[in-house]
Scaffold this motif. Sequence first.
Motif, short mmCIF file in Angstrom:
data_model
loop_
_atom_site.label_atom_id
_atom_site.label_comp_id
_atom_site.label_asym_id
_atom_site.label_seq_id
_atom_site.Cartn_x
_atom_site.Cartn_y
_atom_site.Cartn_z
N GLU A 209 0.83 -1.22 0.00
CA GLU A 209 0.00 0.00 0.00
C GLU A 209 0.86 1.26 0.00
O GLU A 209 0.52 2.25 -0.63
CB GLU A 209 -0.89 0.03 1.25
CG GLU A 209 -2.07 -0.88 1.16
CD GLU A 209 -3.41 -0.12 1.07
OE1 GLU A 209 -4.42 -0.79 1.26
OE2 GLU A 209 -3.44 1.11 0.81
N ILE A 214 -2.11 -2.64 -4.33
CA ILE A 214 -3.01 -3.46 -3.51
C ILE A 214 -2.59 -4.92 -3.68
O ILE A 214 -2.45 -5.41 -4.81
CB ILE A 214 -4.48 -3.29 -3.97
CG1 ILE A 214 -4.99 -1.91 -3.54
CG2 ILE A 214 -5.36 -4.40 -3.40
CD1 ILE A 214 -6.39 -1.60 -4.06
N LYS A 249 -3.37 0.75 -6.92
CA LYS A 249 -4.37 1.29 -6.00
C LYS A 249 -5.18 2.40 -6.67
O LYS A 249 -6.38 2.54 -6.43
CB LYS A 249 -3.60 1.86 -4.80
CG LYS A 249 -4.38 1.98 -3.54
CD LYS A 249 -3.43 2.31 -2.40
CE LYS A 249 -4.07 3.24 -1.40
NZ LYS A 249 -3.10 3.66 -0.38
#
Length: 309
Positions: A209, A214, A249
């Motif tokens: 992260e 992710i 992400k």
Amino acid sequence: MPASAVVEVDLQGLLPKIATGKVRDLYAVDENTLLFVASDRISAFDVVMQNGIPGKGALLTAMSIYWFKYLKGKIPTLKTHFLWDELPERLITSLDQSLSDALRPRSMQVRRLQIVPIESIVRGYITGSAWSEYKRSGTVHGIHLPSGLIEGQKLPTPLWTPSTKAEVGDKDENISPEQAKKFIGNDRVAGEIERLSLQIYVAAAARAEEVGIILADTKFEFGLGGENGNEVVLVDEVLTPDSSRFWPKETWSSHLGRAQPSFDKQYLRDWLVSQNLKGKHGVIIPDEVVERTASKYREACELLIGRKC
Ligand SMILES: Nc1ncnc2c1ncn2[C@@H]1O[C@H](COP(=O)(O)OP(=O)(O)OP(=O)(O)O)[C@@H](O)[C@H]1O
Ligand SMILES: [Mg+2]
């Protein structure tokens, strides 16, 4: 990155080969030590392609070594099979320079262990075979989940969702945690594998992260070592694009409910499907697909380990 892919290595009989996986070749250094060599081979839908991805083996090795060290820092009690990133002396003195140059970045020496025959998967997000099962029955590996989840959504809590480890040519089968525990046949070992897998997932997902990735799900393998064979040790490759789904992400929320872009062999899989080559043997991947795949792997590697791959 070298121009050609290393799909086969020939150790000229210097070390006995003990196993050939889809990607890796294992050699015995001595009774307790293996040379674990990641080739540039790539598999998709459980079939190995005819040509490889140049540099992929080195990249997987660098990532695994990075994670072994990182995880030991985060989880001090964790045992891993990693010993050294050097080749055994015997190879250094006997192999041609070009061969040892190809081999060194693709290799590590590891503890030779009895492998626990399950794939210890942890899922933080719902996708892939877990999504298919959920759509069918509202469960994931037999675990009931709240209704109304959408594809790619974050799970309320990361789940340990093991599968069987199939023999070459067979498909792994998703099983429930209870089935896995029965299959492992030792409650303490099974509990330890579950606990460690979840702990490693949480530590790795937090690290990913930080660099905008992710960790949707990942697969670990464990071996048994120590005096009475009751020490649970993290083995194999760890947290690479071959064993994990990494998603950017940034694009995650706009792709909920459909396939996520990912740092792995998705481009290759899509190409195979589009060419009607899914599951076919002897496929030669065209240059463009090789390059796109290599660049995705490289991007994930560089982001995660923080240096050139
Ligand atoms: N420390 C170890 N001791 C003994 N065997 C190991 C160790 N670490 C990993 N292995 C085994 O080495 C093999 C690694 O090869 P590879 O990953 O290519 O195999 P595969 O399982 O056929 O492929 P895939 O992971 O794509 O399903 C696996 O069978 C794994 O269980
Ligand atoms: Mg494997």
